[in-house]
Design an enzyme around this catalytic site. Structure first.
Site, PDB file in Angstrom:
ATOM      1  N   CYS A   2       1.344  -1.093   0.263  1.00 21.55           N
ATOM      2  CA  CYS A   2      -0.009   0.104   0.140  1.00 21.55           C
ATOM      3  C   CYS A   2       0.908   1.560  -0.176  1.00 21.55           C
ATOM      4  O   CYS A   2       2.091   1.076   0.805  1.00 21.55           O
ATOM      5  CB  CYS A   2      -0.964  -0.025   1.050  1.00 21.55           C
ATOM      6  SG  CYS A   2      -2.217  -1.224   1.488  1.00 21.55           S
ATOM      7  N   ARG A  27       5.845   0.721  -6.357  1.00 21.84           N
ATOM      8  CA  ARG A  27       5.550  -0.766  -5.327  1.00 21.84           C
ATOM      9  C   ARG A  27       4.307  -1.485  -5.304  1.00 21.84           C
ATOM     10  O   ARG A  27       4.535  -2.479  -4.234  1.00 21.84           O
ATOM     11  CB  ARG A  27       4.977   0.208  -4.058  1.00 21.84           C
ATOM     12  CG  ARG A  27       6.488   0.966  -3.718  1.00 21.84           C
ATOM     13  CD  ARG A  27       5.945   1.702  -2.502  1.00 21.84           C
ATOM     14  NE  ARG A  27       6.164   1.641  -1.379  1.00 21.84           N
ATOM     15  CZ  ARG A  27       6.205   1.978  -0.308  1.00 21.84           C
ATOM     16  NH1 ARG A  27       7.757   2.827  -0.712  1.00 21.84           N
ATOM     17  NH2 ARG A  27       6.348   1.029   0.638  1.00 21.84           N
ATOM     18  N   TRP A  75      -2.807  -2.262  -1.261  1.00 20.22           N
ATOM     19  CA  TRP A  75      -2.569  -3.943  -1.875  1.00 20.22           C
ATOM     20  C   TRP A  75      -3.374  -4.588  -0.890  1.00 20.22           C
ATOM     21  O   TRP A  75      -2.608  -5.114   0.447  1.00 20.22           O
ATOM     22  CB  TRP A  75      -0.856  -4.357  -1.696  1.00 20.22           C
ATOM     23  CG  TRP A  75      -0.538  -5.643  -2.002  1.00 20.22           C
ATOM     24  CD1 TRP A  75       0.188  -5.095  -3.236  1.00 20.22           C
ATOM     25  CD2 TRP A  75      -0.402  -6.231  -1.554  1.00 20.22           C
ATOM     26  NE1 TRP A  75       0.314  -7.017  -3.900  1.00 20.22           N
ATOM     27  CE2 TRP A  75       0.734  -8.070  -2.237  1.00 20.22           C
ATOM     28  CE3 TRP A  75       0.415  -6.946  -0.026  1.00 20.22           C
ATOM     29  CZ2 TRP A  75       0.946  -8.775  -1.714  1.00 20.22           C
ATOM     30  CZ3 TRP A  75       0.314  -8.641   0.719  1.00 20.22           C
ATOM     31  CH2 TRP A  75       1.315  -9.415  -0.287  1.00 20.22           C
ATOM     32  N   ASN A  99      -2.126   1.383   5.271  1.00 21.73           N
ATOM     33  CA  ASN A  99      -1.045   0.773   5.161  1.00 21.73           C
ATOM     34  C   ASN A  99      -0.680  -0.365   6.653  1.00 21.73           C
ATOM     35  O   ASN A  99      -0.592   0.381   7.793  1.00 21.73           O
ATOM     36  CB  ASN A  99      -0.523   1.825   4.935  1.00 21.73           C
ATOM     37  CG  ASN A  99       1.027   0.970   4.144  1.00 21.73           C
ATOM     38  OD1 ASN A  99       0.879  -0.300   4.337  1.00 21.73           O
ATOM     39  ND2 ASN A  99       2.325   1.197   3.935  1.00 21.73           N
ATOM     40  N   GLY A 100      -0.648  -1.171   6.444  1.00 21.27           N
ATOM     41  CA  GLY A 100      -0.717  -2.648   7.205  1.00 21.27           C
ATOM     42  C   GLY A 100      -1.701  -3.366   7.422  1.00 21.27           C
ATOM     43  O   GLY A 100      -3.017  -3.578   7.078  1.00 21.27           O
ATOM     44  N   GLU A 479      18.880 -17.421  -5.505  1.00 17.37           N
ATOM     45  CA  GLU A 479      18.717 -16.293  -5.810  1.00 17.37           C
ATOM     46  C   GLU A 479      18.224 -15.930  -7.205  1.00 17.37           C
ATOM     47  O   GLU A 479      17.200 -16.294  -7.530  1.00 17.37           O
ATOM     48  CB  GLU A 479      19.488 -14.731  -6.534  1.00 17.37           C
ATOM     49  CG  GLU A 479      19.705 -14.010  -6.439  1.00 17.37           C
ATOM     50  CD  GLU A 479      18.099 -13.124  -6.128  1.00 17.37           C
ATOM     51  OE1 GLU A 479      17.731 -13.365  -5.335  1.00 17.37           O
ATOM     52  OE2 GLU A 479      18.349 -12.379  -6.562  1.00 17.37           O
ATOM     53  N   LYS A 483      14.062 -15.191  -8.721  1.00 13.33           N
ATOM     54  CA  LYS A 483      14.217 -14.192 -10.198  1.00 13.33           C
ATOM     55  C   LYS A 483      13.415 -14.440 -10.946  1.00 13.33           C
ATOM     56  O   LYS A 483      12.480 -14.238 -11.665  1.00 13.33           O
ATOM     57  CB  LYS A 483      15.421 -13.779 -10.717  1.00 13.33           C
ATOM     58  CG  LYS A 483      15.534 -12.576 -11.133  1.00 13.33           C
ATOM     59  CD  LYS A 483      15.588 -11.321  -9.899  1.00 13.33           C
ATOM     60  CE  LYS A 483      14.863 -11.247  -8.532  1.00 13.33           C
ATOM     61  NZ  LYS A 483      15.375 -10.645  -7.749  1.00 13.33           N
ATOM     62  N   GLU A 486       9.918 -15.319 -10.144  1.00  7.84           N
ATOM     63  CA  GLU A 486       8.592 -14.246  -9.751  1.00  7.84           C
ATOM     64  C   GLU A 486       8.496 -13.237 -10.581  1.00  7.84           C
ATOM     65  O   GLU A 486       7.278 -12.775 -11.336  1.00  7.84           O
ATOM     66  CB  GLU A 486       8.811 -13.008  -8.376  1.00  7.84           C
ATOM     67  CG  GLU A 486      10.370 -12.542  -8.755  1.00  7.84           C
ATOM     68  CD  GLU A 486      11.275 -11.482  -8.119  1.00  7.84           C
ATOM     69  OE1 GLU A 486      10.611 -11.086  -7.139  1.00  7.84           O
ATOM     70  OE2 GLU A 486      12.565 -11.099  -7.439  1.00  7.84           O
ATOM     71  N   HIS A 502      19.164 -36.875  -3.705  1.00  8.04           N
ATOM     72  CA  HIS A 502      17.999 -36.954  -2.451  1.00  8.04           C
ATOM     73  C   HIS A 502      16.703 -36.060  -2.576  1.00  8.04           C
ATOM     74  O   HIS A 502      16.245 -36.464  -1.232  1.00  8.04           O
ATOM     75  CB  HIS A 502      18.978 -36.161  -1.122  1.00  8.04           C
ATOM     76  CG  HIS A 502      20.751 -36.323  -0.618  1.00  8.04           C
ATOM     77  ND1 HIS A 502      20.680 -37.715  -0.410  1.00  8.04           N
ATOM     78  CD2 HIS A 502      21.382 -35.433  -1.099  1.00  8.04           C
ATOM     79  CE1 HIS A 502      22.372 -37.814  -0.242  1.00  8.04           C
ATOM     80  NE2 HIS A 502      22.965 -36.529  -1.029  1.00  8.04           N
ATOM     81  N   LYS A 600       6.696  -3.980  -3.951  1.00  8.74           N
ATOM     82  CA  LYS A 600       8.365  -4.230  -3.760  1.00  8.74           C
ATOM     83  C   LYS A 600       8.665  -3.794  -2.535  1.00  8.74           C
ATOM     84  O   LYS A 600      10.121  -3.913  -2.096  1.00  8.74           O
ATOM     85  CB  LYS A 600       8.327  -1.688  -4.709  1.00  8.74           C
ATOM     86  CG  LYS A 600       9.774  -2.259  -4.752  1.00  8.74           C
ATOM     87  CD  LYS A 600      10.366  -2.982  -5.939  1.00  8.74           C
ATOM     88  CE  LYS A 600      12.088  -2.655  -5.653  1.00  8.74           C
ATOM     89  NZ  LYS A 600      12.970  -4.072  -6.223  1.00  8.74           N
TER      90      LYS A 600
HETATM   91  O1  M6R Z   1      13.103  -4.169   0.757  1.00  8.35           O
HETATM   92  P1  M6R Z   1      13.377  -4.880   0.237  1.00  8.35           P
HETATM   93  O2  M6R Z   1      15.309  -5.567   0.308  1.00  8.35           O
HETATM   94  O3  M6R Z   1      13.507  -5.539   2.402  1.00  8.35           O
HETATM   95  O4  M6R Z   1      13.288  -6.329  -0.086  1.00  8.35           O
HETATM   96  C1  M6R Z   1      13.351  -8.191   0.739  1.00  8.35           C
HETATM   97  C2  M6R Z   1      12.638  -8.878  -0.551  1.00  8.35           C
HETATM   98  O5  M6R Z   1      10.492  -8.318  -0.291  1.00  8.35           O
HETATM   99  C3  M6R Z   1      12.831  -8.180  -1.722  1.00  8.35           C
HETATM  100  O6  M6R Z   1      14.063  -9.081  -2.014  1.00  8.35           O
HETATM  101  C4  M6R Z   1      11.974  -9.172  -2.880  1.00  8.35           C
HETATM  102  O7  M6R Z   1      12.553 -10.917  -2.265  1.00  8.35           O
HETATM  103  C5  M6R Z   1      12.132  -9.050  -4.119  1.00  8.35           C
HETATM  104  N1  M6R Z   1      11.345  -9.159  -4.742  1.00  8.35           N
HETATM  105  C6  M6R Z   1      12.922 -10.400  -4.938  1.00  8.35           C
HETATM  106  O8  M6R Z   1      13.182  -9.926  -6.117  1.00  8.35           O
END
Ligand code: M6R
Length: 605
Positions: A2, A27, A75, A99-100, A479, A483, A486, A502, A600
């Site tokens: 949000c 975001r 959101w 927000n929250g 990682e 990526k 997502e 395993h 974001k």
């Molecule tokens: O703002 P932050 O680095 O704390 O965010 C952490 C995660 O939410 C963020 O890295 C998320 O996993 C990304 N979408 C990855 O690309």
């Protein structure tokens, strides 16, 4: 997640709020709305599901001339994505955005319904609006908000407009909130992100938790702060607004994500310059005084994987033990926090609720805390005893790319500052050279992007993907998979190459792809693991050095030059993974910069 923007001033309130909301679009959100005081002196609310452009269309035939307004991008957490559930929520002379999460919303709603109050939405947010409204029978708005706020559980920020007085109130607990003033423009603003306020405020204020911010045209300072008893409070930090707004146009790039991938060589070089030749020296100097017995590393998502890399640096270089835990698990594990331990938190936004909670846990155990963070002035930055800025610049793409690289490198600088060679010119020169070699090698990857694109085209429609690596390349496998899933919406998993046999090897067939990361460390062992996948007809994308046996078992091969990069080489390989994911998502036609369901900055638990 949000986004909140509020404004009061002489004119153009709605335009300013919409501009702020547009800046927060990156975001992630699923609906947008605005309430303003119209020319008849009444609150008028418009809200629409979908992108801000839907709201703008709805407003195109409306007279939005106004001096006070609040806006919100939602959101969804409680209640579906509908116009009704979108914010602002209004009742009589009050309108509010949130927000929250209100954790005790259900019981508060039951009590209010028992007293005859009814609700228009399914949200937890409206519960706070009605709670405050119910208290107005006995007290003025300022006191009602404070009292109501003391009754809600969970982390939240709320912003209210009062139609009767043309004023704005804002309050928060462990959620991002920033206020600002611009005296020349006679305006006061509030937001969940300082980025939205650039240009609208020349001074910004970060209120503490439970501090009520009162924005009023009747106040010559435009803003005042109150504690939970309603007395003037000094529990806020104020600073000159120094950020500049770069409309961050994508230039020739089709997506922010791609632009951000390409920014990496420049950022690597400037990070090094900042910490060895610039203002960053004093921050390194400050952390160099730490003598940790042990680090507790905590973060979320990509930042967590960067944390694993930082663990490798600190354990490898400093031989300081590191324990690590996901931000969402840390506080529930009853972590053993001993005197002499240091908490290390990594975050791009500095507002991730779970990472902040881990930091809070360490703080309440009186252990020192260090952040590797991108946003100066963010909640994490303000809460930690020591901060090393990762200096990635604004990252708009929801999929974090350049921030990961900068987190890893800043972690490497932390290891340097804690090490025996800190201050030794010869060692520093070697490290600076290694950083610049990394920047060069990333440049080379970017120059050969066509090879990566071709492979992406061949494999983007397969059944599933395993990213594998060993040792220092294992975090990169994790990682890489994050990526890809997502942004391309495909199933991908990161595995330590030796672990596949395993269990997961049962999934391997001719439709499964193994993106096999091979570096100089544990090369032969990793290649043996790839053989096991190959023997089960898996498709192998080998990413590694010029090695005959690796080339032989790879269906597709990307050759990399690891020479001289040593412990920084995972960050080099990771750029290949970023590009592979980007192009696979592009072939699939997904919304790369704003992938579905994602935000974001994740400011709820
Ligand atoms: O703002 P932050 O680095 O704390 O965010 C952490 C995660 O939410 C963020 O890295 C998320 O996993 C990304 N979408 C990855 O690309």
């Amino acid at each position: 997640m949000c986004g909140i923007v509020g404004h009061l001033g002489p004119s153009q309130s709605v335009e300013i709020v919409l501009e702020g909301l547009r800046r927060l679009e990156y975001r992630g959100y699923d609906s947008a709305g605005v309430t303003f005081l119209n020319q008849s002196g009444k609150l008028e609310t418009h809200k629409k599901t979908g992108k801000i452009v839907n709201l703008e269309k709805a407003l195109s035939s409306v007279n939005t001339d106004s001096m006070v307004s609040i806006g919100h991008t939602r959101w969804a957490t409680h209640g579906g994505v509908t116009d009704f559930n979108s914010h602002p929520h209004s009742h009589e002379h009050l309108s509010m955005v949130h927000n929250g999460i209100i954790e005790n919303a259900d019981s508060l709603r039951d009590t209010l319904q028992g007293k005859g109050f009814s609700f228009k939405s399914e949200t937890d947010s409206e519960v706070f609006l009605m709670l405050v409204f119910s208290l107005l029978e006995k007290m003025p708005l300022k006191e009602a908000i404070l009292k109501g706020f003391s009754q809600v559980e969970g982390n939240s920020a709320f912003v209210f407009i009062n139609e009767k007085t043309r004023e704005i109130f804002a309050i928060k607990r462990a959620a991002p909130l920033v206020c600002g003033t611009h005296h020349t423009k006679s305006q006061a603003v509030v937001s969940s992100d300082p980025y939205a306020l650039i240009g609208a405020a020349d001074r910004i204020y970060f209120p503490g938790d439970e501090v009520l911010c009162h924005l009023s045209p009747a106040n010559k300072d435009l803003i005042s702060f109150y504690d939970s008893e309603g007395n003037p409070s000094e529990n806020y930090k104020s600073q000159k607004q120094e950020m500049e707004y770069d409309p961050s146009d994508k230039g020739d790039f089709e997506h922010y994500m791609l632009k951000e991938i390409y920014e990496q060589p420049g950022l690597v070089r400037s990070l090094c310059q900042f910490y060895f030749d610039g203002d960053g020296k004093k921050f390194l100097e400050k952390v160099s005084s730490l003598r940790p017995n042990r680090f507790h590393i905590s973060a979320c998502g990509t930042a967590f994987y960067a944390g694993l890399l930082v663990r490798d640096f600190i354990e490898g270089i400093n031989r300081i033990p590191c324990v690590y835990e996901l931000g969402s698990e840390f506080r529930y594990r009853n972590p053993i926090l001993k005197e002499g331990d240091v908490g290390l938190f990594i975050s791009q936004s500095g507002e991730t609720a779970d990472t902040l909670a881990s930091q809070g846990e360490c703080k309440s155990s009186s252990i020192q805390t260090v952040s590797l963070v991108n946003v100066e002035g963010s909640s994490l930055y303000r809460e930690c005893d020591y901060n090393l800025l990762i200096r990635a610049g604004v990252e708009i793409g929801v999929a974090s790319t350049k921030a990961f690289t900068q987190m890893g490198l800043t972690g490497r600088l932390l290891a340097h500052a804690l090490g025996e060679h800190y201050g030794d010119a010869h060692h520093e020169k070697k490290l600076i050279d290694k950083f610049s070699l990394l920047a060069e090698r990333i440049d080379e990857v970017l120059a050969n992007v066509e090879d990566i694109k071709k492979i992406a085209e061949e494999i983007y429609n397969k059944k599933g993907y395993f990213f594998t690596g060993r040792g220092i390349y294992y975090p990169i496998a994790l990682e890489g998979a994050l990526k890809l899933k997502e942004i391309a919406y495909v199933h991908a998993e990161g595995y330590a190459a030796g672990e596949l046999k395993h269990g997961p090897i049962a999934l391997i067939d001719e439709e499964m792809v193994n993106i096999a990361i091979v570096g100089p460390e544990l090369k032969d062992k990793t290649i043996s693991n790839i053989q096991e996948i190959k023997a089960r007809k898996g498709i192998i994308v080998g990413i590694g050095p010029n090695d005959n046996s690796l080339k032989k078992i790879s269906d597709y091969f990307l050759e990399l030059n690891f020479e001289g990069l040593d412990e920084l080489s995972p960050l080099y390989v990771n750029v290949v993974n970023q590009l592979l994911s980007y192009y696979m998502a592009k072939f699939k036609g997904t919304d790369i910069d704003k992938p579905r369901n994602l935000a974001k900055s994740v400011t709820v638990e």
